[in-house]
Design a protein around this motif. Structure first.
Motif, PDB file in Angstrom:
ATOM      1  N   ARG A 122       0.819  -1.221   0.000  1.00 51.36           N
ATOM      2  CA  ARG A 122       0.000   0.000   0.000  1.00 51.36           C
ATOM      3  C   ARG A 122       0.846   1.261   0.000  1.00 51.36           C
ATOM      4  O   ARG A 122       0.452   2.288  -0.565  1.00 51.36           O
ATOM      5  CB  ARG A 122      -0.929  -0.015   1.224  1.00 51.36           C
ATOM      6  CG  ARG A 122      -1.863   1.198   1.340  1.00 51.36           C
ATOM      7  CD  ARG A 122      -2.814   1.236   0.160  1.00 51.36           C
ATOM      8  NE  ARG A 122      -3.752   2.347   0.268  1.00 51.36           N
ATOM      9  CZ  ARG A 122      -3.456   3.610  -0.092  1.00 51.36           C
ATOM     10  NH1 ARG A 122      -2.264   3.898  -0.578  1.00 51.36           N
ATOM     11  NH2 ARG A 122      -4.360   4.564   0.022  1.00 51.36           N
ATOM     12  N   SER A 123       2.020   1.194   0.609  1.00 49.76           N
ATOM     13  CA  SER A 123       2.871   2.381   0.700  1.00 49.76           C
ATOM     14  C   SER A 123       3.700   2.627  -0.557  1.00 49.76           C
ATOM     15  O   SER A 123       4.315   3.688  -0.700  1.00 49.76           O
ATOM     16  CB  SER A 123       3.816   2.237   1.904  1.00 49.76           C
ATOM     17  OG  SER A 123       4.622   1.068   1.764  1.00 49.76           O
ATOM     18  N   HIS A 124       3.714   1.682  -1.480  1.00 47.98           N
ATOM     19  CA  HIS A 124       4.552   1.792  -2.684  1.00 47.98           C
ATOM     20  C   HIS A 124       3.966   2.845  -3.636  1.00 47.98           C
ATOM     21  O   HIS A 124       2.754   2.957  -3.790  1.00 47.98           O
ATOM     22  CB  HIS A 124       4.622   0.436  -3.383  1.00 47.98           C
ATOM     23  CG  HIS A 124       5.738   0.314  -4.367  1.00 47.98           C
ATOM     24  ND1 HIS A 124       5.712   0.930  -5.602  1.00 47.98           N
ATOM     25  CD2 HIS A 124       6.923  -0.345  -4.305  1.00 47.98           C
ATOM     26  CE1 HIS A 124       6.811   0.650  -6.266  1.00 47.98           C
ATOM     27  NE2 HIS A 124       7.573  -0.119  -5.494  1.00 47.98           N
ATOM     28  N   LEU A 128      -2.033   1.123  -6.763  1.00 53.54           N
ATOM     29  CA  LEU A 128      -3.160   1.671  -7.522  1.00 53.54           C
ATOM     30  C   LEU A 128      -3.619   3.019  -6.962  1.00 53.54           C
ATOM     31  O   LEU A 128      -3.734   4.010  -7.692  1.00 53.54           O
ATOM     32  CB  LEU A 128      -4.307   0.652  -7.475  1.00 53.54           C
ATOM     33  CG  LEU A 128      -5.564   0.942  -8.277  1.00 53.54           C
ATOM     34  CD1 LEU A 128      -5.270   0.795  -9.751  1.00 53.54           C
ATOM     35  CD2 LEU A 128      -6.669  -0.032  -7.877  1.00 53.54           C
ATOM     36  N   ALA A 129      -3.888   3.065  -5.659  1.00 54.92           N
ATOM     37  CA  ALA A 129      -4.417   4.289  -5.048  1.00 54.92           C
ATOM     38  C   ALA A 129      -3.406   5.425  -5.115  1.00 54.92           C
ATOM     39  O   ALA A 129      -3.775   6.593  -5.333  1.00 54.92           O
ATOM     40  CB  ALA A 129      -4.812   4.016  -3.602  1.00 54.92           C
ATOM     41  N   ASN A 130      -2.130   5.114  -4.938  1.00 52.32           N
ATOM     42  CA  ASN A 130      -1.109   6.154  -4.946  1.00 52.32           C
ATOM     43  C   ASN A 130      -0.874   6.719  -6.340  1.00 52.32           C
ATOM     44  O   ASN A 130      -0.619   7.915  -6.504  1.00 52.32           O
ATOM     45  CB  ASN A 130       0.193   5.600  -4.370  1.00 52.32           C
ATOM     46  CG  ASN A 130       0.037   5.182  -2.923  1.00 52.32           C
ATOM     47  OD1 ASN A 130      -0.786   5.733  -2.196  1.00 52.32           O
ATOM     48  ND2 ASN A 130       0.819   4.201  -2.486  1.00 52.32           N
ATOM     49  N   ASP A 233       4.418  -7.002   2.555  1.00 46.91           N
ATOM     50  CA  ASP A 233       5.294  -5.889   2.902  1.00 46.91           C
ATOM     51  C   ASP A 233       4.528  -4.651   3.360  1.00 46.91           C
ATOM     52  O   ASP A 233       5.138  -3.619   3.676  1.00 46.91           O
ATOM     53  CB  ASP A 233       6.177  -5.516   1.709  1.00 46.91           C
ATOM     54  CG  ASP A 233       7.152  -6.628   1.355  1.00 46.91           C
ATOM     55  OD1 ASP A 233       7.475  -7.437   2.243  1.00 46.91           O
ATOM     56  OD2 ASP A 233       7.587  -6.686   0.194  1.00 46.91           O
ATOM     57  N   THR A 234       3.201  -4.741   3.390  1.00 43.59           N
ATOM     58  CA  THR A 234       2.405  -3.614   3.864  1.00 43.59           C
ATOM     59  C   THR A 234       2.588  -3.453   5.369  1.00 43.59           C
ATOM     60  O   THR A 234       2.430  -4.413   6.122  1.00 43.59           O
ATOM     61  CB  THR A 234       0.914  -3.826   3.537  1.00 43.59           C
ATOM     62  OG1 THR A 234       0.747  -3.882   2.113  1.00 43.59           O
ATOM     63  CG2 THR A 234       0.063  -2.695   4.095  1.00 43.59           C
ATOM     64  N   THR A 235       2.921  -2.252   5.804  1.00 41.88           N
ATOM     65  CA  THR A 235       3.216  -2.029   7.223  1.00 41.88           C
ATOM     66  C   THR A 235       1.969  -1.786   8.050  1.00 41.88           C
ATOM     67  O   THR A 235       1.952  -2.057   9.254  1.00 41.88           O
ATOM     68  CB  THR A 235       4.160  -0.824   7.383  1.00 41.88           C
ATOM     69  OG1 THR A 235       3.573   0.331   6.758  1.00 41.88           O
ATOM     70  CG2 THR A 235       5.504  -1.110   6.721  1.00 41.88           C
ATOM     71  N   GLU A 236       0.905  -1.296   7.414  1.00 37.46           N
ATOM     72  CA  GLU A 236      -0.329  -1.010   8.148  1.00 37.46           C
ATOM     73  C   GLU A 236      -1.524  -1.437   7.314  1.00 37.46           C
ATOM     74  O   GLU A 236      -1.667  -1.014   6.173  1.00 37.46           O
ATOM     75  CB  GLU A 236      -0.419   0.484   8.484  1.00 37.46           C
ATOM     76  CG  GLU A 236      -1.622   0.844   9.332  1.00 37.46           C
ATOM     77  CD  GLU A 236      -1.681   2.330   9.653  1.00 37.46           C
ATOM     78  OE1 GLU A 236      -2.564   2.731  10.426  1.00 37.46           O
ATOM     79  OE2 GLU A 236      -0.835   3.086   9.127  1.00 37.46           O
ATOM     80  N   ASP A 237      -2.368  -2.287   7.886  1.00 36.93           N
ATOM     81  CA  ASP A 237      -3.556  -2.765   7.180  1.00 36.93           C
ATOM     82  C   ASP A 237      -4.691  -1.760   7.387  1.00 36.93           C
ATOM     83  O   ASP A 237      -5.344  -1.742   8.429  1.00 36.93           O
ATOM     84  CB  ASP A 237      -3.955  -4.145   7.718  1.00 36.93           C
ATOM     85  CG  ASP A 237      -5.121  -4.744   6.942  1.00 36.93           C
ATOM     86  OD1 ASP A 237      -5.477  -4.184   5.888  1.00 36.93           O
ATOM     87  OD2 ASP A 237      -5.685  -5.764   7.391  1.00 36.93           O
TER      88      ASP A 237
END
Length: 512
Positions: A122-124, A128-130, A233-237
């Motif tokens: 998610r942080s990458h 998609l969202a980023n 590798d996502t740090t926060e769900d």
């Protein structure tokens, strides 16, 4: 005859359909809310219109502006058609694995489509969202829909979907079943129905088996649009703000296989062509109905049509390649290469290494494990497993000790490079794939896929590694005859499959 002044007026007021054949032997009434009858073909038309209208009211979207969103397809389609009618530009970021039909629909409505990686943290920056957020931030006049956190998403269903169900069942609905993607549909609809019934309506969330909503591990899945995947590798769900978990009474976890085969079953038994997410919800509704009696009425929301998935869930070749279907005669298929269950311990298990392993780390680890030089090992997203199964989308490459050593011998500086750069040719194949069709690149391999998970490794047509117990594919029973694609007449077989295959494992019921 109903007359509409615009396509926007044709969003909502979808019918309920009594599922009589699928409901045979079940005591409650089961009704399907046919959301694919919205003008854009899915339940997401409601949210798309609601979010755009809210953005206009709030001054976030002005004439000539650009509508931007990251989506697996249906929300993008809804936003694109509304944008087209209202004169906005539409830019959609979609996963590369999105069904081809959806991508073509987006472009047909004039949307600019950007395909991005399927499964990244998610942080990458390439998530998609980023990607969508970055584009919107750098585009004058752009508005980012943010369907996962936009309150206008569930509001659409509180204001329309819920009231329609309550009205059309004359207040008789007792159970709502819906899948969860953004959570907007189930949350808005449930909030209205619980208020209208003074809390008596029970809400069941149908969730893909690996989705973290229902307690899964977050691994990749084949059913588009539903569930919550979680990259290791996502740090926060982070869950969507549009999803009000307090409104859900129960979760029913549904496998990819049951979702897909239930969707196919609906087409053949009810003449109802529905998508994979709809199959997830319907499978859960049928399981729920087994617990209920005649005093209950179940309404299941059918998000979209199977027309969007003719190249996947309804294509026999796709089912074979992913391992969701096998021919009734497996004698000349990859399945026949598997060892008998009693001999399952005579070949080594499938080795897994973390996808981000360096050449040196991977080589040292394989040496430590005593893995033979030519044994194929999957580099996969790290979920803590050393042996076992892995989703094909989470297997980034295949390597051998020999391929890694060759890299080190060519250039010792490659020790710190990603091992995936020095892999060997690798192709996932389904258990029903004919042996004659196996890929045979020099020094290459194939991963045997069953129900969408890699369970074994083949090299030159030989099984060289497999999980301890490869599940048997279910065979047809007399009670399943009406659903088989194979029709027997006068001792001959008339294959009615559009793709030239007849399957033994497509059940008449997946309620078990």
């Amino acid at each position: 005859m109903t007359i509409y002044e615009s396509v926007l007026d044709a969003i909502g007021e979808t019918p309920l359909l009594r599922l009589r054949r699928l409901g045979t032997g079940l005591r409650p009434a089961i009704y399907a809310k046919l959301e694919f009858q919205n003008i854009g073909g899915s339940v997401k038309d409601r949210a798309a219109l609601s979010m755009i209208r809210a953005a206009e009211r709030d001054g976030l979207l002005a004439p000539g502006g650009t509508v931007v969103e990251g989506t697996s397809g249906n929300t993008g389609i809804g936003l694109s058609l509304v944008a087209a009618h209202l004169g906005y530009r539409a830019v959609v970021f979609a996963p590369a694995s999105t069904a081809a039909e959806k991508i073509r629909l987006l472009r047909a409505y004039g949307a600019e489509v950007h395909l991005v990686g399927d499964f990244v943290p998610r942080s990458h920056a390439d998530h998609l969202a980023n990607r969508a957020a970055a584009f919107a931030a750098n585009t004058p006049g752009a508005w980012l829909a943010q369907q996962y956190d936009n309150p206008a998403n569930p509001a659409a269903h509180y204001e329309s979907t819920g009231p329609e169900i309550w009205r059309d069942t004359a207040g008789g609905v007792t159970h709502l079943v819906a899948s969860v993607g953004t959570g907007g549909t189930i949350s808005g609809t449930a909030r209205f129905l619980k208020a209208a019934s003074r809390g008596t309506v029970q809400v069941v969330a149908a969730d893909p088996d690996h989705s973290t909503y229902g307690g899964g591990d977050g691994a990749a899945k084949y059913v588009e649009g539903a569930g919550h995947a979680l990259h290791p590798d996502t740090t926060e769900d982070i869950w969507p703000q549009a999803f009000d978990t307090a409104l859900v009474d129960r979760y029913f976890r549904v496998s990819d296989r049951d979702s897909i085969l239930t969707a196919r079953r609906a087409a053949r038994e009810e003449g109802l062509l529905i998508g994979g997410t709809s199959g997830t919800a319907l499978a859960a509704a049928l399981r729920l109905a087994e617990e209920l009696d005649e005093s209950h009425t179940v309404v299941v929301i059918i998000p979209d049509s199977g027309r969007n998935y003719l190249s996947t869930y309804f294509d026999d070749g796709w089912l074979t390649s992913t391992g969701f279907a096998e021919p009734s005669d497996a004698s000349e298929t990859v399945r026949s290469l598997l060892p008998a269950p009693a001999a399952g311990d005579q070949i080594p298990g499938v080795h897994l290494l973390a996808a981000d392993s360096s050449v040196r780390h991977a080589s040292d680890e394989l040496h430590r494990r005593g893995v033979p030089a030519d044994e194929v090992v999957f580099l996969a997203l790290d979920r803590g497993a050393t042996f076992g199964t892995v989703h094909p989308r989470e297997a980034v490459a295949a390597v051998t000790q020999r391929s890694l050593q060759a890299a080190l011998e060519r250039d010792p500086r490659s020790a710190g490079e990603p091992a995936a750069l020095h892999g060997i040719p690798f192709t996932p194949v389904g258990a029903g794939t004919p042996i004659a069709d196996l890929p045979t690149p020099t020094g290459g391999s194939a991963g045997l896929s069953l129900d969408g998970e890699l369970l074994a490794v083949l090299v030159d047509g030989r099984i060289v590694a497999a999980v301890a117990a490869v599940p048997a594919f279910p065979s047809a029973t007399p009670g399943q005859a009406e659903n088989a694609l194979q029709v027997e007449t006068a001792g001959q077989v008339d294959d009615t499959s559009a793709n030239g295959a007849s399957w033994a494992g497509e059940p008449s019921s997946v309620r078990a």
